[in-house]
Enzyme design. Structure first.
Site, PDB file in Angstrom:
ATOM      1  N   GLY A  73       0.840  -1.201   0.000  1.00 39.28           N
ATOM      2  CA  GLY A  73       0.000   0.000   0.000  1.00 39.28           C
ATOM      3  C   GLY A  73       0.874   1.250   0.000  1.00 39.28           C
ATOM      4  O   GLY A  73       0.580   2.233  -0.687  1.00 39.28           O
ATOM      5  N   ASN A 153      -7.245   5.307   9.134  1.00 41.40           N
ATOM      6  CA  ASN A 153      -6.827   4.073   9.799  1.00 41.40           C
ATOM      7  C   ASN A 153      -6.774   4.178  11.320  1.00 41.40           C
ATOM      8  O   ASN A 153      -6.717   3.169  12.002  1.00 41.40           O
ATOM      9  CB  ASN A 153      -5.451   3.632   9.278  1.00 41.40           C
ATOM     10  N   SER A 201      -4.135  -2.360  -0.295  1.00 44.37           N
ATOM     11  CA  SER A 201      -3.101  -3.242   0.237  1.00 44.37           C
ATOM     12  C   SER A 201      -3.753  -4.539   0.692  1.00 44.37           C
ATOM     13  O   SER A 201      -4.695  -4.529   1.482  1.00 44.37           O
ATOM     14  CB  SER A 201      -2.407  -2.577   1.418  1.00 44.37           C
ATOM     15  N   CYS A 328       2.557   2.138  12.955  1.00 40.02           N
ATOM     16  CA  CYS A 328       3.873   2.714  12.696  1.00 40.02           C
ATOM     17  C   CYS A 328       4.213   3.683  13.818  1.00 40.02           C
ATOM     18  O   CYS A 328       5.335   3.745  14.279  1.00 40.02           O
ATOM     19  CB  CYS A 328       3.896   3.468  11.375  1.00 40.02           C
TER      20      CYS A 328
HETATM   21  C1  LIG Z   1      -1.677   0.047   6.120  1.00 39.58           C
HETATM   22  C2  LIG Z   1      -1.929   1.290   5.375  1.00 39.58           C
HETATM   23  C3  LIG Z   1      -1.095   1.689   4.321  1.00 39.58           C
HETATM   24  C4  LIG Z   1       0.169   0.959   3.966  1.00 39.58           C
HETATM   25  O1  LIG Z   1      -0.017  -0.303   3.399  1.00 39.58           O
HETATM   26  P1  LIG Z   1       1.218  -1.343   3.444  1.00 39.58           P
HETATM   27  O2  LIG Z   1       0.804  -2.421   2.499  1.00 39.58           O
HETATM   28  O3  LIG Z   1       1.332  -1.798   4.847  1.00 39.58           O
HETATM   29  O4  LIG Z   1       2.422  -0.617   2.958  1.00 39.58           O
HETATM   30  C5  LIG Z   1      -1.422   2.830   3.640  1.00 39.58           C
HETATM   31  N1  LIG Z   1      -2.507   3.555   3.945  1.00 39.58           N
HETATM   32  C6  LIG Z   1      -3.341   3.206   4.946  1.00 39.58           C
HETATM   33  C7  LIG Z   1      -4.537   4.033   5.222  1.00 39.58           C
HETATM   34  C8  LIG Z   1      -3.074   2.067   5.698  1.00 39.58           C
HETATM   35  O5  LIG Z   1      -3.888   1.744   6.698  1.00 39.58           O
END
Ligand SMILES: *Cc1c(COP(=O)(O)O)cnc(C)c1O
Length: 395
Positions: A73, A153, A201, A328
């Protein structure tokens, strides 16, 4: 192993059916999808086409070749922002986004600011909503890109994407949305939403980690993020991660076909949690919208006079996996940028707990949490010098 997993906004478990769909591409069908002169290569290529077709259908894309697979993602977000910025820099250097985006968007925008681009980070209201009017007011003659996430998120706010897309269209500006948290939690249809680009993702909807997707509407000019071979129609070099893509494709099929039932179940679990916590813990605050406009699986509370990290450690001892702020951010001691953006003071942002339920979350699990959380908060508060004053009625 944690027996109760309430961190589905961080990642989700891999479904058995998804693993089964991936295995052939880690065993028998090991060919390179670019090797067309022999059967095992052609088998891979044909399988890849079918997967792309299925993904396009499940996100409502008009065309199979609008689906570009990526390594995550974060990569999809980086590509969308940098790719549009560099391909359109002769037209303008201004980007509009929000203060509550994922770090994949914010970090990329900060990088571009060092390279001559200007970025407007829009404020949100106390619930995390961006208004379409604020987006429109930020538009200048130099604006080349607007990026607003479909759903947040950390606090679960669902943004008015359709309205923002209309504004972007009216001003002929490219519109990208990070829909990573939305898939599996609400209906996603790129044409209905009116977006030009969308990031996904797989591991956020019971697929594997390390695979994502960027939807790019036909006709959009975008630079490569990864240069090299001719994969993904010359736009994203690297031998395709066929097993990962098979996992993404299967997970998406399952998420889309079970959407209504899953959403109804998660909402029920979410609301049971919210109600239970509010009832049993004083001095708490629900972050994000009350009900309307909130992701079906997200719960986020701030508890005054306690540290989020301490709550997590004590929940872990009870076998419960949860999160404070974003996954994170929980590695650092900075308060969440999202909680600060909705106006929380630092000390309250620090005492936040995110519980994100999943389709497998049970009522028993929710009730167990509601039983163990109040004594945890109470114990932590008893250790806090600030709370002592409150108890004695000093404040
Ligand atoms: C988890 C997340 C991402 C990143 O996705 P990854 O595959 O873990 O790099 C990006 N945007 C949002 C809103 C997310 O929750």
């Amino acid at each position: 192993m944690n027996s109760i997993y309430m961190d589905n906004n961080a990642t989700t478990s891999l479904k058995k059916e998804v693993l089964d769909a991936m295995l052939p591409y880690l065993t028998d069908i090991y060919g390179n999808a670019s090797s067309k002169f022999y059967k095992v290569g052609r088998d891979a290529e044909q399988a890849l086409y079918k997967m792309r077709e299925s993904v396009a259908k499940n996100i409502g894309a008009a065309n199979v070749n609008e689906v570009y697979f990526t390594g995550s993602g974060c990569e999809a977000d980086n590509w969308a922002i940098k790719g549009i910025a560099f391909a359109n820099k002769n037209k303008g250097n201004h980007i509009i986004t929000t203060k509550i985006e994922h770090h994949a968007i914010l970090g990329t925008c900060e990088y571009l600011e060092k390279h001559g681009f200007e970025v407007t980070y829009l404020d949100v209201d106390e619930y995390g909503f961006v208004t379409p009017e604020a987006v429109e007011a930020a538009v200048t003659d130099n604006t080349i890109l607007i990026s607003v996430m479909t759903a947040n998120n950390e606090i679960g706010t669902i943004e008015p994407i359709k309205e923002i897309a209309q504004i972007a269209k009216k001003h002929k500006i490219i519109f990208h949305t990070d829909a990573v948290q939305a898939i599996g939690h609400m209906k996603i249809d790129v044409q209905e939403m009116g977006v030009d680009m969308m990031s996904l993702s797989a591991h956020k909807f019971h697929g594997p980690k390390g695979v994502g997707m960027l939807y790019i509407k036909n006709g959009i000019r975008i630079d490569n993020l990864i240069h090299g071979g001719g994969q993904e129609r010359g736009k994203r070099a690297a031998t395709e991660n066929l097993a990962g893509i098979a996992g993404l494709c299967k997970a998406l099929e399952i998420a889309v076909s079970n959407l209504d039932a899953n959403v109804a179940h998660m909402k029920k679990m979410r609301d049971r949690l919210i109600k239970g916590i509010k009832k049993s813990i004083p001095y708490c605050r629900l972050n994000g919208p009350e009900d309307e406009g909130r992701l079906c699986n997200n719960v986020n509370f701030s508890f005054q006079y306690v540290e989020g990290e301490s709550i997590l450690m004590m929940l872990d001892m009870k076998g419960i996996a949860a999160s404070s702020g974003s996954a994170c951010a929980s590695g650092s001691l900075d308060p969440s940028h999202v909680l600060l953006a909705i106006g929380l003071p630092h000390e309250i942002a620090h005492g936040s707990l995110r519980l994100s339920v999943g389709e497998d979350t049970t009522e028993e699990e929710v009730d167990y949490l509601i039983e163990v959380l109040p004594p945890i908060i109470q114990r932590l508060r008893e250790m806090s010098p600030l709370y002592e004053g409150v108890e004695k009625g000093d404040k």
